[in-house]
Design a protein around this motif. Structure first.
Motif, PDB file in Angstrom:
ATOM      1  N   ALA A   8       0.617  -1.050  -0.153  1.00  0.00           N
ATOM      2  CA  ALA A   8      -0.119   0.105   0.108  1.00  0.00           C
ATOM      3  C   ALA A   8       0.658   0.739  -0.081  1.00  0.00           C
ATOM      4  O   ALA A   8       0.525   2.564  -0.652  1.00  0.00           O
ATOM      5  N   GLY A   9       1.745   1.148   0.638  1.00  0.00           N
ATOM      6  CA  GLY A   9       2.619   2.644   0.519  1.00  0.00           C
ATOM      7  C   GLY A   9       3.209   2.568  -0.277  1.00  0.00           C
ATOM      8  O   GLY A   9       3.035   3.330  -0.493  1.00  0.00           O
ATOM      9  N   ARG A  10       3.837   1.585  -1.333  1.00  0.00           N
ATOM     10  CA  ARG A  10       4.993   1.544  -2.245  1.00  0.00           C
ATOM     11  C   ARG A  10       3.537   2.396  -3.625  1.00  0.00           C
ATOM     12  O   ARG A  10       3.966   2.956  -4.303  1.00  0.00           O
ATOM     13  N   THR A  11       2.292   1.804  -3.334  1.00  0.00           N
ATOM     14  CA  THR A  11       1.447   2.090  -4.165  1.00  0.00           C
ATOM     15  C   THR A  11       1.404   3.742  -4.108  1.00  0.00           C
ATOM     16  O   THR A  11       1.065   4.389  -5.250  1.00  0.00           O
ATOM     17  N   LEU A  12       1.398   4.017  -2.868  1.00  0.00           N
ATOM     18  CA  LEU A  12       0.472   5.366  -2.607  1.00  0.00           C
ATOM     19  C   LEU A  12       1.298   5.715  -3.328  1.00  0.00           C
ATOM     20  O   LEU A  12       1.750   7.259  -3.919  1.00  0.00           O
ATOM     21  N   VAL A  13       3.336   5.879  -3.014  1.00  0.00           N
ATOM     22  CA  VAL A  13       4.006   6.153  -3.195  1.00  0.00           C
ATOM     23  C   VAL A  13       4.430   6.468  -4.845  1.00  0.00           C
ATOM     24  O   VAL A  13       4.601   7.341  -6.159  1.00  0.00           O
ATOM     25  N   GLN A  14       4.429   5.712  -5.519  1.00  0.00           N
ATOM     26  CA  GLN A  14       4.356   5.417  -7.347  1.00  0.00           C
ATOM     27  C   GLN A  14       2.990   5.918  -7.800  1.00  0.00           C
ATOM     28  O   GLN A  14       2.331   6.455  -9.134  1.00  0.00           O
ATOM     29  N   ASP A 113       9.588   5.229  -0.465  1.00  0.00           N
ATOM     30  CA  ASP A 113       8.409   3.786  -0.193  1.00  0.00           C
ATOM     31  C   ASP A 113       8.489   3.781   2.070  1.00  0.00           C
ATOM     32  O   ASP A 113       6.673   3.181   1.623  1.00  0.00           O
ATOM     33  N   TRP A 114       9.169   4.139   2.210  1.00  0.00           N
ATOM     34  CA  TRP A 114       9.038   3.477   3.703  1.00  0.00           C
ATOM     35  C   TRP A 114       7.798   4.464   4.466  1.00  0.00           C
ATOM     36  O   TRP A 114       7.171   4.706   4.946  1.00  0.00           O
ATOM     37  N   LEU A 115       8.742   5.442   4.119  1.00  0.00           N
ATOM     38  CA  LEU A 115       7.253   7.289   3.928  1.00  0.00           C
ATOM     39  C   LEU A 115       5.695   6.694   4.031  1.00  0.00           C
ATOM     40  O   LEU A 115       5.660   7.301   4.054  1.00  0.00           O
ATOM     41  N   GLY A 116       5.802   6.681   2.317  1.00  0.00           N
ATOM     42  CA  GLY A 116       4.025   5.980   1.958  1.00  0.00           C
ATOM     43  C   GLY A 116       3.507   4.677   2.816  1.00  0.00           C
ATOM     44  O   GLY A 116       2.464   5.621   3.000  1.00  0.00           O
ATOM     45  N   THR A 117       4.338   4.438   3.368  1.00  0.00           N
ATOM     46  CA  THR A 117       3.717   3.002   3.514  1.00  0.00           C
ATOM     47  C   THR A 117       3.417   3.998   5.158  1.00  0.00           C
ATOM     48  O   THR A 117       2.359   3.632   6.595  1.00  0.00           O
ATOM     49  N   ARG A 118       4.410   4.426   6.047  1.00  0.00           N
ATOM     50  CA  ARG A 118       3.722   4.891   7.080  1.00  0.00           C
ATOM     51  C   ARG A 118       3.154   6.396   7.060  1.00  0.00           C
ATOM     52  O   ARG A 118       1.524   6.395   8.152  1.00  0.00           O
ATOM     53  N   LEU A 119       2.559   7.247   5.677  1.00  0.00           N
ATOM     54  CA  LEU A 119       1.409   8.018   5.591  1.00  0.00           C
ATOM     55  C   LEU A 119       0.004   6.514   5.752  1.00  0.00           C
ATOM     56  O   LEU A 119      -1.277   7.399   6.478  1.00  0.00           O
ATOM     57  N   VAL A 120      -0.171   5.530   4.721  1.00  0.00           N
ATOM     58  CA  VAL A 120      -1.102   4.880   4.658  1.00  0.00           C
ATOM     59  C   VAL A 120      -1.468   4.084   6.390  1.00  0.00           C
ATOM     60  O   VAL A 120      -2.588   4.210   6.975  1.00  0.00           O
ATOM     61  N   LYS A 121      -0.395   4.177   6.726  1.00  0.00           N
ATOM     62  CA  LYS A 121      -0.464   4.237   8.717  1.00  0.00           C
ATOM     63  C   LYS A 121      -1.280   4.671   9.330  1.00  0.00           C
ATOM     64  O   LYS A 121      -2.123   4.965   9.879  1.00  0.00           O
ATOM     65  N   LEU A 122      -0.751   6.214   9.310  1.00  0.00           N
ATOM     66  CA  LEU A 122      -1.712   7.442   9.434  1.00  0.00           C
ATOM     67  C   LEU A 122      -2.726   7.633   9.590  1.00  0.00           C
ATOM     68  O   LEU A 122      -3.837   7.494  10.228  1.00  0.00           O
ATOM     69  N   ARG A 123      -2.808   7.145   8.315  1.00  0.00           N
ATOM     70  CA  ARG A 123      -4.459   7.442   7.346  1.00  0.00           C
ATOM     71  C   ARG A 123      -5.407   6.025   8.134  1.00  0.00           C
ATOM     72  O   ARG A 123      -6.888   6.617   8.133  1.00  0.00           O
ATOM     73  N   GLU A 124      -4.849   5.258   8.573  1.00  0.00           N
ATOM     74  CA  GLU A 124      -5.866   3.808   9.527  1.00  0.00           C
ATOM     75  C   GLU A 124      -6.040   4.345  10.838  1.00  0.00           C
ATOM     76  O   GLU A 124      -6.644   2.981  11.300  1.00  0.00           O
ATOM     77  N   ALA A 125      -5.070   5.148  11.901  1.00  0.00           N
ATOM     78  CA  ALA A 125      -5.309   5.068  13.069  1.00  0.00           C
ATOM     79  C   ALA A 125      -6.449   5.885  13.466  1.00  0.00           C
ATOM     80  O   ALA A 125      -6.783   7.106  13.042  1.00  0.00           O
ATOM     81  N   ARG A 126      -7.078   5.398  13.892  1.00  0.00           N
ATOM     82  CA  ARG A 126      -8.003   5.818  14.590  1.00  0.00           C
ATOM     83  C   ARG A 126      -7.958   6.411  16.566  1.00  0.00           C
ATOM     84  O   ARG A 126      -9.006   5.200  16.503  1.00  0.00           O
ATOM     85  N   PRO A 127      -7.255   7.146  16.732  1.00  0.00           N
ATOM     86  CA  PRO A 127      -7.185   7.398  17.797  1.00  0.00           C
ATOM     87  C   PRO A 127      -8.562   7.125  18.490  1.00  0.00           C
ATOM     88  O   PRO A 127      -9.347   7.845  18.397  1.00  0.00           O
ATOM     89  N   GLU A 128      -8.204   7.266  20.304  1.00  0.00           N
ATOM     90  CA  GLU A 128     -10.195   7.557  20.844  1.00  0.00           C
ATOM     91  C   GLU A 128      -9.646   8.571  21.180  1.00  0.00           C
ATOM     92  O   GLU A 128     -10.646   9.986  21.204  1.00  0.00           O
TER      93      GLU A 128
END
Length: 168
Positions: A8-14, A113-128
């Motif tokens: 997902a991160g690699r795809t986001l960057v591409q 690519d790592w940064l793209g993965t980090r961004l995907v994680k941040l987008r998926e985060a659902r803190p309370e």
């Protein structure tokens, strides 16, 4: 790292790079290609240094909020050390062409690519908590802008191309 997350991160960057190229109307050029691989142990070390700079500079900004102007983050000012390292991975010869003897373009791509993965994680985060949501939102926005900044450098964009992309 989870394979699906890395993909997902690699795809986001591409997709981001594809969008940049579409707006600036330029195909992949010789400066964008990895022609010389970095030795695996050096590549891993440099990649880890880039990740550490990201975390250190992000943490410092969260503590100080030095680069927060109103609701806007000055992303380039948050990551001066990291961006200097990325520039060192992508050196230019005096004639403006990529310096193939000194570049570490593969490390810059790995980090992007790592940064793209980090961004995907941040987008998926659902803190309370609201405080945590605000913190994640800031990290997400800054990381998103950082993906663009590094993609511009990896793609060797000129200032007018960057301006065209940002105004599109």
């Amino acid at each position: 790292m989870d394979d699906a997350l890395a993909l997902a991160g690699r795809t986001l960057v591409q997709e981001r790079i594809r969008g940049i190229r579409k707006v600036v109307g330029r195909r992949l050029g010789p400066g964008d290609l990895v022609l010389r691989r970095t030795a695996p142990e050096v590549r891993r070390h440099l990649f880890e240094e880039a990740c550490e700079l990201y975390w250190n500079e992000m943490s410092w900004e969260e503590i100080t909020e030095e680069e927060l102007v109103g609701d806007e983050e000055l992303t380039e000012m948050i990551f001066p050390g990291l961006l200097a390292l990325i520039d060192a991975f992508l050196p230019r010869a005096p004639n403006g062409e990529p310096d193939r003897d000194r570049e570490r373009r593969d490390v810059a791509h790995d980090f992007l690519d790592w940064l793209g993965t980090r961004l995907v994680k941040l987008r998926e985060a659902r803190p309370e908590s609201e405080h945590e949501r605000a913190r994640i939102r800031r990290q997400r926005d800054v990381t998103d802008a950082l993906v663009d900044i590094i993609a511009f450098r990896v793609c060797s964009l000129r200032n007018e191309e960057i301006e065209a992309y940002q105004s599109a």
